[in-house]
Scaffold this motif. Structure first.
Motif, mmCIF file in Angstrom:
data_model
loop_
_atom_site.group_PDB
_atom_site.id
_atom_site.type_symbol
_atom_site.label_atom_id
_atom_site.label_comp_id
_atom_site.label_asym_id
_atom_site.label_seq_id
_atom_site.Cartn_x
_atom_site.Cartn_y
_atom_site.Cartn_z
ATOM 1 N N SER A 10 0.832 -1.206 0.000
ATOM 2 C CA SER A 10 0.000 0.000 0.000
ATOM 3 C C SER A 10 0.867 1.257 0.000
ATOM 4 C CB SER A 10 -0.941 0.000 1.213
ATOM 5 O OG SER A 10 -1.853 -1.065 1.134
ATOM 6 N N GLU A 11 1.875 1.273 0.857
ATOM 7 C CA GLU A 11 2.788 2.422 0.908
ATOM 8 C C GLU A 11 3.587 2.557 -0.386
ATOM 9 O OE1 GLU A 11 2.849 4.896 3.162
ATOM 10 O OE2 GLU A 11 1.103 3.832 3.948
ATOM 11 N N LEU A 13 2.634 1.657 -3.407
ATOM 12 C CA LEU A 13 1.739 2.188 -4.442
ATOM 13 C C LEU A 13 1.499 3.681 -4.249
ATOM 14 C CD1 LEU A 13 -0.857 -0.714 -4.712
ATOM 15 C CD2 LEU A 13 0.917 -0.105 -6.370
ATOM 16 N N LYS A 14 1.364 4.098 -3.009
ATOM 17 C CA LYS A 14 1.201 5.532 -2.739
ATOM 18 C C LYS A 14 2.442 6.294 -3.184
ATOM 19 C CE LYS A 14 -1.961 4.840 1.112
ATOM 20 N NZ LYS A 14 -2.092 4.831 2.587
ATOM 21 N N LYS A 15 3.602 5.749 -2.873
ATOM 22 C CA LYS A 15 4.859 6.392 -3.254
ATOM 23 C C LYS A 15 4.990 6.492 -4.768
ATOM 24 C CE LYS A 15 9.809 6.215 -2.366
ATOM 25 N NZ LYS A 15 10.884 5.553 -1.622
ATOM 26 N N GLY A 17 2.538 6.844 -6.732
ATOM 27 C CA GLY A 17 1.449 7.660 -7.252
ATOM 28 C C GLY A 17 0.357 6.843 -7.924
ATOM 29 N N ILE A 19 -2.608 5.658 -6.997
ATOM 30 C CA ILE A 19 -3.822 5.628 -6.200
ATOM 31 C C ILE A 19 -4.996 6.055 -7.071
ATOM 32 C CG2 ILE A 19 -2.694 5.956 -3.967
ATOM 33 C CD1 ILE A 19 -3.303 8.910 -4.160
ATOM 34 N N ASN A 23 -8.364 8.954 -3.948
ATOM 35 C CA ASN A 23 -7.285 8.716 -2.974
ATOM 36 C C ASN A 23 -7.377 7.370 -2.272
ATOM 37 O OD1 ASN A 23 -5.768 11.020 -3.458
ATOM 38 N ND2 ASN A 23 -6.958 12.227 -2.002
ATOM 39 N N THR A 24 -7.974 6.382 -2.926
ATOM 40 C CA THR A 24 -8.018 5.037 -2.369
ATOM 41 C C THR A 24 -7.153 4.127 -3.227
ATOM 42 O OG1 THR A 24 -9.951 4.406 -3.688
ATOM 43 C CG2 THR A 24 -10.372 5.343 -1.490
ATOM 44 N N LEU A 25 -6.897 2.960 -2.711
ATOM 45 C CA LEU A 25 -6.114 1.968 -3.436
ATOM 46 C C LEU A 25 -7.033 0.857 -3.922
ATOM 47 C CD1 LEU A 25 -3.104 1.674 -0.987
ATOM 48 C CD2 LEU A 25 -3.047 2.694 -3.256
#
Length: 107
Positions: A10-11, A13-15, A17, A19, A23-25
């Motif tokens: 999850s982190e 994928l956020k890193k 970009g 998402i 703002n969800t995964l």
């Protein structure tokens, strides 16, 4: 599925970009990638343990030993286990982010 891998992916994928617009995964994507990473760690365990230690470890998993008990076993039976596991995870992240950057440039 191990929560560590889900949280890590999850982190990652956020890193990267990656998402959703809200703002969800995508949980299916997260779980798929977490499963891949968990399998790679499993393969590392398989490669590093002796046949007899692998049998013991497998039995521990079947018996649903705690994560701490499994981790302690690996630390005891695989030289530099924490270092090897961390390197595998970091390499996975580096390769994932590199591929993502290449794809982004291509678009």
């Amino acid at each position: 599925m191990n929560n560590f891998y889900v949280d890590y992916i999850s982190e990652l994928l956020k890193k990267a970009g990656l998402i959703e617009k809200d703002n969800t995964l995508d949980l299916d994507y997260v779980n798929s990638l977490a499963s891949q990473l968990e399998k790679r760690v499993g393969l590392l365990i398989f490669e590093q343990l002796s046949t007899s230690d692998l049998e013991i470890y497998t039995q521990m998993v079947v018996e649903k030993k705690t994560a701490n008990e499994l981790a302690n076993f690996l630390e005891k039976h695989i030289k530099d286990w924490s270092v090897k596991r961390q390197k595998l995870i970091e390499d996975y992240a580096f390769n994932f982010l590199s591929r993502t950057a290449k794809i982004s440039k291509a678009l």
